[in-house]
Design an enzyme around this catalytic site. Structure first.
Site, PDB file in Angstrom:
ATOM      1  N   ASP A   5     -79.610  -9.699 -22.046  1.00  0.00           N
ATOM      2  CA  ASP A   5     -79.022  -9.864 -20.712  1.00  0.00           C
ATOM      3  C   ASP A   5     -78.987  -8.479 -20.070  1.00  0.00           C
ATOM      4  OD1 ASP A   5     -77.757 -10.953 -18.583  1.00  0.00           O
ATOM      5  OD2 ASP A   5     -75.927 -11.533 -19.647  1.00  0.00           O
TER       6      ASP A   5
ATOM      7  N   ASN B 191     -71.266   5.957  13.153  1.00  0.00           N
ATOM      8  CA  ASN B 191     -72.369   6.133  14.097  1.00  0.00           C
ATOM      9  C   ASN B 191     -73.539   5.174  13.839  1.00  0.00           C
ATOM     10  OD1 ASN B 191     -72.335   7.971  11.778  1.00  0.00           O
ATOM     11  ND2 ASN B 191     -74.377   8.575  12.436  1.00  0.00           N
ATOM     12  N   TYR B 192     -73.789   4.863  12.562  1.00  0.00           N
ATOM     13  CA  TYR B 192     -74.976   4.077  12.194  1.00  0.00           C
ATOM     14  C   TYR B 192     -74.690   2.579  12.148  1.00  0.00           C
ATOM     15  CZ  TYR B 192     -78.921   6.995  10.896  1.00  0.00           C
ATOM     16  OH  TYR B 192     -80.033   7.783  10.938  1.00  0.00           O
ATOM     17  N   GLU B 193     -75.725   1.789  12.425  1.00  0.00           N
ATOM     18  CA  GLU B 193     -75.682   0.363  12.110  1.00  0.00           C
ATOM     19  C   GLU B 193     -76.674   0.092  10.991  1.00  0.00           C
ATOM     20  OE1 GLU B 193     -74.675   1.083  15.132  1.00  0.00           O
ATOM     21  OE2 GLU B 193     -72.944  -0.251  15.173  1.00  0.00           O
TER      22      GLU B 193
ATOM     23  N   GLU C 122     -67.279   4.143  -0.255  1.00  0.00           N
ATOM     24  CA  GLU C 122     -66.204   4.890   0.403  1.00  0.00           C
ATOM     25  C   GLU C 122     -65.566   4.120   1.564  1.00  0.00           C
ATOM     26  OE1 GLU C 122     -67.304   9.543  -0.458  1.00  0.00           O
ATOM     27  OE2 GLU C 122     -68.218   8.646   1.306  1.00  0.00           O
ATOM     28  N   TYR C 123     -66.323   3.184   2.152  1.00  0.00           N
ATOM     29  CA  TYR C 123     -65.798   2.467   3.329  1.00  0.00           C
ATOM     30  C   TYR C 123     -65.927   0.946   3.209  1.00  0.00           C
ATOM     31  CZ  TYR C 123     -66.845   7.156   5.042  1.00  0.00           C
ATOM     32  OH  TYR C 123     -66.937   8.511   5.170  1.00  0.00           O
TER      33      TYR C 123
ATOM     34  N   ASP D  45     -71.574   4.788   1.977  1.00  0.00           N
ATOM     35  CA  ASP D  45     -71.011   3.858   2.959  1.00  0.00           C
ATOM     36  C   ASP D  45     -70.431   2.593   2.331  1.00  0.00           C
ATOM     37  OD1 ASP D  45     -71.476   5.080   5.710  1.00  0.00           O
ATOM     38  OD2 ASP D  45     -73.428   5.316   4.777  1.00  0.00           O
TER      39      ASP D  45
END
Ligand code: ABN
Ligand code: CU
Length: 702
Positions: free
Chosen positions: A613, A404-406, A322-323, A319
């Site tokens: 580091d 669909n998901y939040e 890709e978005y 998510d």
């Protein structure tokens, strides 16, 4: 999706922004427009659609040099990452614009990759499926009349990877649904076929059709709107309001995007991909500013689904990569998404033409009660001798909608120096149609008649770039172990001895480890050069993270190849400037051969990571076996991890938090029997009885 578009369009194109003060500030809308103007002026012959215009983080050494002596050191150049598509040309143009000089600093064509899908790209698909004759034909076979295509919906997903189509074309798969009424939730009415859409030509290029057809469900829609709730008996009427009062305002201070709160100081960044980025986190310990973390963000996630039937293997959304967790972020509302006294920060993104668009209220910053911070009472005088301090926490949050998901992301700072990342999942399950009498075979759950919610995982990758008490950090794994000495031996005569076994990672290869519940495994970020005066142990921040399922798709599977970061709970790599994305820069349609991002950086595993580091990449999340309670909309499910100071502070760093109650033994002897009253709260009161309101502020029981 439509809702989000309207959120964006309801905010005007940005006015010119004031000069940006801080090198880590995200680009303003006017800087975004300036960057695209420079590209267009440099390449006037190209017809470009902008996909990414985002701050290229300053190189760490340059930033720290400027920060140490801002009056005498030049500010790091304001550089901008650009990803653009050229009409009719495969691959992407990738460049860096230097806003300080007004020039394109680098510009190259990258072939064989696909860029992130923007909301603009997603929104096109539904229009195409509604008019494509072959899709209409399939809808008719499913039982939807051809003149009801306005009732057909789809969630557009990247195709993931499908070897039939490779990476040449920019593809989306349409996860199909039906809504009888515009207000219905389509997720109770999935369709059984899956069209594939070419994002650039706007054509349906193929349709995946299962061998055994499943007609559209005849069950009524399972809805969660007001009318549906009324029909099921209405809203409950026994919820009394709860308000948050902060009569004196907030306890944090904001300068630009730098926040100071309870000895913490940090900068809040934001980008299209990771969403919130926390930078330069420090803690002022008795007047001394001690650096903790240089940068912290959610760097990637993958949601693999567990149904083995074609084409469901393609459902494994990245998510962020890709978005974009920034691109999909919500505009937050007072008293709804966040309650209390809120400070918001906006976010700016480019549109296709390179204009800057402002999304209001993208980040919420607020405080909440944090329960009891510490308490002790002495049993000797019936608990009269007592101390109790209540905590407050500071939360920096965002919510993004991944179709669909939040996903609700909460970065929380606690008064004891702990930093917590909590993610809550809500929204709606991705669903597939289940025919009458069909068995889910254990790979999903029948959450409603005709609805199969497939098993899936949500695996997140937290990127932590520490700077604990300065440079020279290491990571050690800590396991709770029984003493090796046998029962009856001199060292462990009674057999009860146990201890924390610390293993310092010397190489990247050694750091590739997994959670072990049997040993309560944790990982410490340490500064081996600084020892605690009492314990003699190196100063550390301990990662306590127990929701760490293993990646369930098997070694060699498509997901395993594409989501290299998710194969293990822990990876540590030497820091490299601008190495941010553990599944690679361009995630859509990667084949996993080779596996991009973290597996490439790990190489042969010989990289040195001791006292240097380093960057920690931590995979955590949940395995989700859906249940009917998750439907038609999921109650929020939380998961959480902590970064806790250990051997870092001389003692409890929150001892100076004003207590709600404090009484010494000598004071208790004088006071005798009394009602305990809060020193800091005159609002709390008894719930019941005539005197409830008049009682005033009773708090701690004794
Ligand atoms: N969960 C897959 C996804 C995310 C965003 C937009 C579309 C689809
Ligand atoms: Cu889930």
């Amino acid at each position: 999706m439509l809702e989000r578009l309207s959120q964006i369009s309801s905010h005007a194109r940005a006015a010119p922004a004031p000069a940006v003060e801080h090198p880590l500030d995200p680009l303003s809308a006017s800087e975004i427009a300036a960057a695209s103007t420079i590209v267009k002026a440099t390449y006037p012959d190209k017809v470009l659609a902008f996909n990414v215009i985002s701050l290229a983080d300053p190189r760490k050494a340059e930033f720290l040099a400027w920060e140490a002596a801002p009056a005498t050191t030049p500010k790091p150049a304001r550089e901008v990452d650009i990803v653009a598509l050229e009409a009719g040309v495969s691959g992407v143009w990738e460049g860096i614009v230097n806003l300080t000089t007004g020039t394109v600093a680098s510009w190259k064509k990258v072939d064989g990759v696909q860029p992130i899908l923007t909301v603009d790209d997603l929104i096109k698909v539904e229009k195409a499926i509604r008019t494509d004759p072959k899709v209409i034909e399939q809808c008719v076979i499913s039982g939807i009349p051809a003149d009801e295509m306005d009732k057909v919906y789809c969630d557009p997903w990247t195709i993931g990877y499908d070897e039939r189509f490779g990476t040449e074309r920019r593809l989306q798969q349409a996860i199909m649904f039906y809504r009888a009424d515009i207000d219905d939730s389509q997720y109770s009415h999935p369709l059984d076929f899956c069209p594939i859409f070419d994002t650039e030509t706007a054509e349906i290029i193929a349709i995946d059709i299962p061998d055994v057809r499943r007609p559209l469900s005849k069950a009524p829609h399972s809805n969660f709107h007001g009318k549906a709730v009324e029909a099921m008996g209405g809203y409950r009427d026994n919820v009394k309001p709860i308000f948050v009062e902060q009569p004196e305002g907030v306890s944090f201070k904001i300068t630009g995007r730098e926040i100071e709160w309870q000895n913490f100081k940090f900068h809040v960044g934001f980008n299209y991909r990771e969403g919130i980025v926390l930078n330069n986190i420090s803690y002022t310990d008795k007047g001394v500013v001690r650096p903790l973390f240089y940068r912290m963000s959610l760097a990637e996630m993958v949601v693999p689904y567990g149904n083995p039937d074609h084409p469901h293997q393609r459902k494994h959304a990245f998510d962020l990569g890709e978005y974009g967790g920034g691109y999909m972020t919500n505009s937050l509302a007072l008293g709804c998404d966040c309650k209390g006294v809120i400070h918001y920060m906006d976010a700016a993104f480019p549109d296709r033409s390179g204009e800057g668009i402002v999304l209001k209220n993208a980040i919420c910053i607020h405080e909440e009660d944090d329960g009891i911070l510490f308490k002790h009472s002495d049993f000797r005088d019936n608990y009269a001798t007592s101390v109790l301090a209540r905590g407050v926490k500071l939360i920096v949050s965002q919510i993004f909608t991944a179709a669909n998901y939040e996903y609700m992301i909460y970065w929380t700072f606690h008064m004891d120096g702990t930093i917590q990342l909590e993610i809550k999942l809500t929204g709606i399950l991705n669903t597939y149609i289940l025919a009458d009498g069909e068995d889910t075979r254990g790979f999903g759950t029948r959450v409603y008649p005709g609805v199969n919610a497939h098993n899936h995982q949500h695996l997140f990758c937290l990127r932590v770039h520490p700077m604990l008490d300065g440079e020279g950090n290491s990571v050690q794994m800590v396991d709770a172990m029984r003493s090796e000495a046998p029962v009856g031996s001199k060292e462990n005569f009674y057999g009860n001895a146990f201890y924390p076994k610390a293993t310092v990672f010397k190489t990247v290869g050694e750091s590739i480890t997994d959670y072990n519940g049997a040993t309560s495994r944790t990982w410490d970020i340490i500064n081996p050069n600084k020892k605690h005066p009492y314990s003699g142990k190196p100063v550390s921040y301990k990662l306590v993270s127990r929701e760490t399922p293993q990646l369930l798709p098997k070694e060699g599977s498509l997901v395993w190849k594409r989501a290299g970061f998710a194969r293990h709970t822990m990876h540590v790599t030497p820091y490299v400037d601008r190495q941010f994305y553990p599944a690679g820069m361009y995630v859509p349609q990667t084949s996993g051969e080779p596996s991009r991002g973290l597996p490439e950086w790990i190489g042969d595993g010989s990289g040195a990571i001791e006292n240097t580091d380093v960057v920690m990449w931590h995979t955590f999340g949940i395995t989700h076996f859906p249940a009917p309670e998750d439907f038609p909309i999921m109650p929020a499910e939380p998961m959480s991890l902590l970064l806790r100071p250990r051997n870092f502070f001389q003692q409890n760093p929150a001892l100076d938090v004003p207590p709600s109650y404090i009484m010494t033994t000598s004071q208790a002897m004088v006071a005798g029997e009394h009602d305990v009253t809060s020193l800091t709260d005159n609002v709390s009161r008894l719930a019941f009885g005539e005197t409830a309101a008049a009682e005033g502020s009773s708090c701690c029981s004794k």
